[in-house]
Design a protein around this motif. Sequence first.
Motif, short mmCIF file in Angstrom:
data_model
loop_
_atom_site.label_atom_id
_atom_site.label_comp_id
_atom_site.label_asym_id
_atom_site.label_seq_id
_atom_site.Cartn_x
_atom_site.Cartn_y
_atom_site.Cartn_z
N GLN A 9 0.82 -1.21 0.00
CA GLN A 9 0.00 0.00 0.00
C GLN A 9 0.86 1.26 0.00
O GLN A 9 0.48 2.26 -0.60
CB GLN A 9 -0.95 0.02 1.19
CG GLN A 9 -2.12 -0.91 1.05
CD GLN A 9 -3.06 -0.51 -0.08
OE1 GLN A 9 -2.67 -0.05 -1.13
NE2 GLN A 9 -4.34 -0.70 0.16
N SER A 10 2.01 1.24 0.65
CA SER A 10 2.84 2.43 0.70
C SER A 10 3.39 2.79 -0.68
O SER A 10 3.67 3.96 -0.94
CB SER A 10 3.99 2.26 1.70
OG SER A 10 4.85 1.23 1.25
N ASP A 11 3.53 1.84 -1.58
CA ASP A 11 3.99 2.12 -2.94
C ASP A 11 2.95 2.91 -3.73
O ASP A 11 3.29 3.62 -4.66
CB ASP A 11 4.29 0.83 -3.70
CG ASP A 11 5.59 0.19 -3.28
OD1 ASP A 11 6.38 0.86 -2.58
OD2 ASP A 11 5.82 -0.97 -3.64
N TYR A 12 1.68 2.77 -3.37
CA TYR A 12 0.61 3.42 -4.12
C TYR A 12 0.22 4.78 -3.56
O TYR A 12 -0.73 5.38 -4.02
CB TYR A 12 -0.62 2.50 -4.17
CG TYR A 12 -0.31 1.20 -4.88
CD1 TYR A 12 -0.01 1.18 -6.23
CD2 TYR A 12 -0.32 0.00 -4.19
CE1 TYR A 12 0.27 0.00 -6.88
CE2 TYR A 12 -0.04 -1.18 -4.83
CZ TYR A 12 0.27 -1.18 -6.18
OH TYR A 12 0.56 -2.34 -6.81
N CYS A 17 10.27 12.72 -3.82
CA CYS A 17 11.41 12.15 -4.52
C CYS A 17 12.21 13.29 -5.14
O CYS A 17 11.63 14.27 -5.60
CB CYS A 17 10.90 11.20 -5.60
SG CYS A 17 12.16 10.59 -6.71
N ARG A 18 13.52 13.18 -5.17
CA ARG A 18 14.36 14.17 -5.82
C ARG A 18 15.18 13.45 -6.89
O ARG A 18 15.90 12.51 -6.60
CB ARG A 18 15.30 14.83 -4.83
CG ARG A 18 16.24 15.83 -5.48
CD ARG A 18 17.04 16.55 -4.45
NE ARG A 18 16.19 17.57 -3.87
CZ ARG A 18 16.40 18.88 -4.04
NH1 ARG A 18 17.42 19.28 -4.72
NH2 ARG A 18 15.59 19.74 -3.51
N LEU A 44 6.81 14.21 -6.83
CA LEU A 44 6.09 13.24 -6.02
C LEU A 44 6.00 11.99 -6.88
O LEU A 44 5.80 12.06 -8.10
CB LEU A 44 4.70 13.75 -5.66
CG LEU A 44 4.67 14.97 -4.75
CD1 LEU A 44 3.25 15.47 -4.59
CD2 LEU A 44 5.27 14.66 -3.40
N VAL A 45 6.12 10.82 -6.27
CA VAL A 45 6.16 9.57 -7.02
C VAL A 45 5.28 8.53 -6.34
O VAL A 45 5.14 8.53 -5.13
CB VAL A 45 7.61 9.05 -7.18
CG1 VAL A 45 8.21 8.72 -5.84
CG2 VAL A 45 7.68 7.87 -8.11
N ARG A 46 4.66 7.67 -7.14
CA ARG A 46 3.91 6.52 -6.62
C ARG A 46 3.86 5.45 -7.69
O ARG A 46 4.10 5.71 -8.86
CB ARG A 46 2.50 6.91 -6.19
CG ARG A 46 1.55 7.18 -7.32
CD ARG A 46 0.13 7.37 -6.78
NE ARG A 46 -0.81 7.63 -7.83
CZ ARG A 46 -1.49 6.70 -8.49
NH1 ARG A 46 -1.31 5.43 -8.21
NH2 ARG A 46 -2.35 7.03 -9.43
N ARG A 57 4.87 13.33 -10.56
CA ARG A 57 4.17 14.59 -10.75
C ARG A 57 4.91 15.66 -9.99
O ARG A 57 5.65 15.39 -9.04
CB ARG A 57 2.71 14.53 -10.31
CG ARG A 57 2.52 14.48 -8.82
CD ARG A 57 1.04 14.52 -8.47
NE ARG A 57 0.88 14.34 -7.04
CZ ARG A 57 0.13 15.10 -6.29
NH1 ARG A 57 -0.54 16.09 -6.80
NH2 ARG A 57 0.04 14.87 -5.00
N ARG A 58 4.73 16.90 -10.42
CA ARG A 58 5.35 18.03 -9.73
C ARG A 58 4.57 18.31 -8.47
O ARG A 58 3.35 18.23 -8.45
CB ARG A 58 5.31 19.27 -10.62
CG ARG A 58 6.25 19.22 -11.76
CD ARG A 58 7.61 19.54 -11.27
NE ARG A 58 8.53 19.67 -12.39
CZ ARG A 58 9.80 19.89 -12.22
NH1 ARG A 58 10.31 19.99 -11.02
NH2 ARG A 58 10.59 20.00 -13.24
N PRO A 59 5.27 18.65 -7.36
CA PRO A 59 4.54 19.02 -6.15
C PRO A 59 3.80 20.33 -6.36
O PRO A 59 4.27 21.22 -7.07
CB PRO A 59 5.61 19.16 -5.09
CG PRO A 59 6.91 19.18 -5.80
CD PRO A 59 6.69 18.65 -7.17
#
Length: 61
Positions: A9-12, A17-18, A44-46, A57-59
Motif C-alpha cells: 500500500q505504501s507504494d501506491y 522524490c528528488r 512526487l512519485v507513486r 508529478r510536480r509538487p
Amino acid sequence: MQNQATLDQSDYEWQRCRLALPRFGLLVDRYGVRSRLMWPGDYLVRRSRTFGRWIYRRPSS
C-alpha cells in the motif's frame, strides 16, 4: 512482521522524490499521464496500479 498487503500500500501513495539525473518516465499533468523526459528536481512519485510503473508529478506550490 507486517502483512504483504500493508507493505504494498505504501507504494501506491504519493511520496517525495528528488531526481539527480534526467530520466524518461510517466509524468502526470492536468491533461493526463504521458511519457516525458523529466529534468532534475523535486517530484512526487507513486506506483501505478494500471501501468505497474512509477508515476511522477510536480509538487503543488
